[in-house]
Design a protein around this motif. Sequence first.
Motif, mmCIF file in Angstrom:
data_model
loop_
_atom_site.group_PDB
_atom_site.id
_atom_site.type_symbol
_atom_site.label_atom_id
_atom_site.label_comp_id
_atom_site.label_asym_id
_atom_site.label_seq_id
_atom_site.Cartn_x
_atom_site.Cartn_y
_atom_site.Cartn_z
ATOM 1 N N CYS A 100 -1.325 4.523 4.302
ATOM 2 C CA CYS A 100 -2.662 5.096 4.624
ATOM 3 C C CYS A 100 -2.991 6.396 3.949
ATOM 4 O O CYS A 100 -2.411 7.302 4.142
ATOM 5 N N ARG A 101 -4.059 6.152 2.816
ATOM 6 C CA ARG A 101 -4.833 7.286 2.261
ATOM 7 C C ARG A 101 -3.793 7.934 1.364
ATOM 8 O O ARG A 101 -3.652 9.004 1.120
ATOM 9 N N LYS A 102 -2.950 7.146 0.994
ATOM 10 C CA LYS A 102 -1.833 7.568 -0.056
ATOM 11 C C LYS A 102 -1.933 6.838 -1.348
ATOM 12 O O LYS A 102 -2.669 5.647 -1.302
ATOM 13 N N GLU A 103 -1.235 7.231 -2.387
ATOM 14 C CA GLU A 103 -1.358 6.460 -3.672
ATOM 15 C C GLU A 103 -0.064 5.409 -3.487
ATOM 16 O O GLU A 103 0.808 5.634 -2.903
ATOM 17 N N ARG B 73 -11.204 3.128 -7.437
ATOM 18 C CA ARG B 73 -11.898 3.271 -5.998
ATOM 19 C C ARG B 73 -11.454 2.362 -5.083
ATOM 20 O O ARG B 73 -10.960 1.402 -5.258
ATOM 21 N N GLN B 74 -11.218 3.090 -3.921
ATOM 22 C CA GLN B 74 -10.740 2.230 -2.845
ATOM 23 C C GLN B 74 -11.517 2.490 -1.733
ATOM 24 O O GLN B 74 -11.347 3.674 -1.025
ATOM 25 N N LEU C 83 -7.532 -1.749 -4.443
ATOM 26 C CA LEU C 83 -7.839 -0.872 -5.555
ATOM 27 C C LEU C 83 -8.644 -1.581 -6.368
ATOM 28 O O LEU C 83 -8.510 -2.604 -6.842
ATOM 29 N N MET C 84 -10.062 -0.887 -6.771
ATOM 30 C CA MET C 84 -10.776 -1.657 -7.996
ATOM 31 C C MET C 84 -10.872 -0.464 -8.845
ATOM 32 O O MET C 84 -11.058 0.416 -8.920
ATOM 33 N N TYR D 53 -10.647 7.987 -4.283
ATOM 34 C CA TYR D 53 -10.549 7.674 -5.825
ATOM 35 C C TYR D 53 -9.009 8.100 -6.168
ATOM 36 O O TYR D 53 -8.583 8.974 -5.885
ATOM 37 N N ILE D 54 -8.501 7.141 -6.910
ATOM 38 C CA ILE D 54 -7.116 7.184 -7.598
ATOM 39 C C ILE D 54 -7.231 7.188 -9.065
ATOM 40 O O ILE D 54 -7.838 6.104 -9.650
ATOM 41 N N CYS D 55 -6.150 8.020 -9.821
ATOM 42 C CA CYS D 55 -6.330 7.793 -11.250
ATOM 43 C C CYS D 55 -4.566 7.182 -11.423
ATOM 44 O O CYS D 55 -3.797 7.405 -10.730
ATOM 45 N N SER D 56 -4.534 6.918 -12.547
ATOM 46 C CA SER D 56 -3.183 6.383 -12.857
ATOM 47 C C SER D 56 -2.919 6.579 -14.299
ATOM 48 O O SER D 56 -3.940 6.326 -15.140
#
Lengths: 109, 113
Positions: free
Chosen positions: A40-43, B37-38, B44-45, B92-95
């Motif tokens: 949860c709320r993690k990558e 963005r999730q 994840l989009m 927001y997540i980067c990769s």
Amino acid sequence: RKEVEQDPGPFNVPEGATVAFNCTYSNSASQSFFWYRQDCRKEPKLLMSVYSSGNEDGRFTAQLNRASQYISLLIRDSKLSDSATYLCVVNGEDGTLTFGKGTMLLVSP
Amino acid sequence: GAVVSQHPSRVICKSGTSVKIECRSLDFQATTMFWYRQFPKQSLMLMATSNEGSKATYEQGVEKDKFLINHASLTLSTLTVTSAHPEDSSFYICSARDGSKLFFGSGTQLSVL
């Protein structure tokens, strides 16, 4: 039809149980497949790649069925720490990664 | 193994302000980085693909003037949410790719009041 589909769950299982998730994909030209784990709320973190011949990593077994366009993840001897969301990820022929919505697993004592 | 560092991890801001999120590849060079963005209980989009030294490629429906992406070096990409509004609140997540493997930053939880 959605590109990558997963049963959202949650799957509630007791410790020690065996649980399996499936994921279907729509693009028959998809090149590679992965299972990620997301807390949860993690990558998301890579759990394992999925190979055509099937592969195993400890308690985790992944399989690919190209004919039916699905991949599966089997978890044996579930631990409390396995509780997470498991994301199915498909790599298209153009290199684009498509994520499923994830399947939530809850392992209880 | 490869590491992707993302900062900040959490931002709370007022509506109308701009927020910058940084994504760094720490031990490898990434000519391409991805921004996702999730929303809660959603997948994840992919928002955009960030290309070093050139313009980002945005997915359909993502406003490029609202989500500014800069990839000025091989190890740094930034996402700026301009004039943020409550509906922009999200994870927001980067990769970035290192070879065949994809590594993720730790994500940024944005809350716009």
